[in-house]
Design a protein around this motif. Sequence first.
Motif, PDB file in Angstrom:
ATOM      1  N   MET A  97     -59.392   5.865  -2.089  1.00 37.76           N
ATOM      2  CA  MET A  97     -59.566   7.156  -1.468  1.00 37.76           C
ATOM      3  C   MET A  97     -60.946   7.212  -0.838  1.00 37.76           C
ATOM      4  N   PHE A  98     -61.145   8.226  -0.042  1.00 38.28           N
ATOM      5  CA  PHE A  98     -62.420   8.384   0.641  1.00 38.28           C
ATOM      6  C   PHE A  98     -62.879   9.835   0.605  1.00 38.28           C
ATOM      7  N   VAL A  99     -64.178  10.010   0.451  1.00 43.32           N
ATOM      8  CA  VAL A  99     -64.815  11.299   0.679  1.00 43.32           C
ATOM      9  C   VAL A  99     -65.599  11.131   1.972  1.00 43.32           C
ATOM     10  N   VAL A 100     -65.356  12.025   2.913  1.00 46.53           N
ATOM     11  CA  VAL A 100     -66.038  11.967   4.197  1.00 46.53           C
ATOM     12  C   VAL A 100     -66.961  13.176   4.288  1.00 46.53           C
ATOM     13  N   SER A 115     -60.076  19.526   2.422  1.00 44.11           N
ATOM     14  CA  SER A 115     -61.197  19.606   3.353  1.00 44.11           C
ATOM     15  C   SER A 115     -61.784  21.007   3.277  1.00 44.11           C
ATOM     16  N   GLY A 116     -63.007  21.137   3.733  1.00 41.68           N
ATOM     17  CA  GLY A 116     -63.638  22.453   3.746  1.00 41.68           C
ATOM     18  C   GLY A 116     -65.035  22.384   4.315  1.00 41.68           C
ATOM     19  N   ALA A 174     -59.773  11.931   1.942  1.00 45.62           N
ATOM     20  CA  ALA A 174     -58.660  11.200   2.546  1.00 45.62           C
ATOM     21  C   ALA A 174     -57.947  10.360   1.501  1.00 45.62           C
ATOM     22  N   LYS A 175     -56.646  10.254   1.672  1.00 43.73           N
ATOM     23  CA  LYS A 175     -55.834   9.421   0.782  1.00 43.73           C
ATOM     24  C   LYS A 175     -56.190   7.944   0.974  1.00 43.73           C
ATOM     25  N   PRO A 176     -55.760   7.101   0.032  1.00 47.85           N
ATOM     26  CA  PRO A 176     -56.013   5.667   0.187  1.00 47.85           C
ATOM     27  C   PRO A 176     -55.383   5.137   1.484  1.00 47.85           C
ATOM     28  N   SER A 197     -56.553   1.830   4.745  1.00 50.17           N
ATOM     29  CA  SER A 197     -57.579   0.850   5.089  1.00 50.17           C
ATOM     30  C   SER A 197     -58.781   1.571   5.705  1.00 50.17           C
ATOM     31  N   ARG A 198     -59.930   1.008   5.529  1.00 48.02           N
ATOM     32  CA  ARG A 198     -61.140   1.615   6.093  1.00 48.02           C
ATOM     33  C   ARG A 198     -61.051   1.654   7.615  1.00 48.02           C
ATOM     34  N   GLY A 199     -60.454   0.622   8.204  1.00 49.43           N
ATOM     35  CA  GLY A 199     -60.301   0.591   9.649  1.00 49.43           C
ATOM     36  C   GLY A 199     -59.446   1.737  10.162  1.00 49.43           C
ATOM     37  N   LYS A 200     -58.388   2.047   9.427  1.00 49.40           N
ATOM     38  CA  LYS A 200     -57.527   3.157   9.830  1.00 49.40           C
ATOM     39  C   LYS A 200     -58.286   4.473   9.750  1.00 49.40           C
ATOM     40  N   LEU A 201     -59.032   4.680   8.660  1.00 50.22           N
ATOM     41  CA  LEU A 201     -59.813   5.900   8.528  1.00 50.22           C
ATOM     42  C   LEU A 201     -60.844   6.009   9.643  1.00 50.22           C
TER      43      LEU A 201
END
Length: 99
Positions: free
Chosen positions: A1-4, A38-39, A51-53, A55-59
């Motif tokens: 997963m990712f925190v942006v 998000s917020g 973001a859900k799991p 690939s980093r490239g897709k994100l």
Amino acid sequence: MFVVLLTYTAPRQEIDYLLPDHMEWLASQYEHGHFVASGRREQHLGEVMVAKPMSRGKLDALLAADPLALAHYAHYEVVEFSATRTCPELRLLNEALAR
């Protein structure tokens, strides 16, 4: 997963002008199942997106298509992590249980 962590890099008036387009882009990410939450950050500094799991490239490609990114009005800091503990509502995202 990712925190942006999205940080605005333009004056507030310019950000506000693009927010409707950004919100449409954000809605599309939810419709496609890419984002969990998000917020807005405090003091109108930017936003936080989870973001859900994927690939980093897709994100990176998804973030690059954000109208705020296209206008160079935002900086994105991406933190990748493996969700190994979750509340029951997020059980399907718990990567430790998926093994």
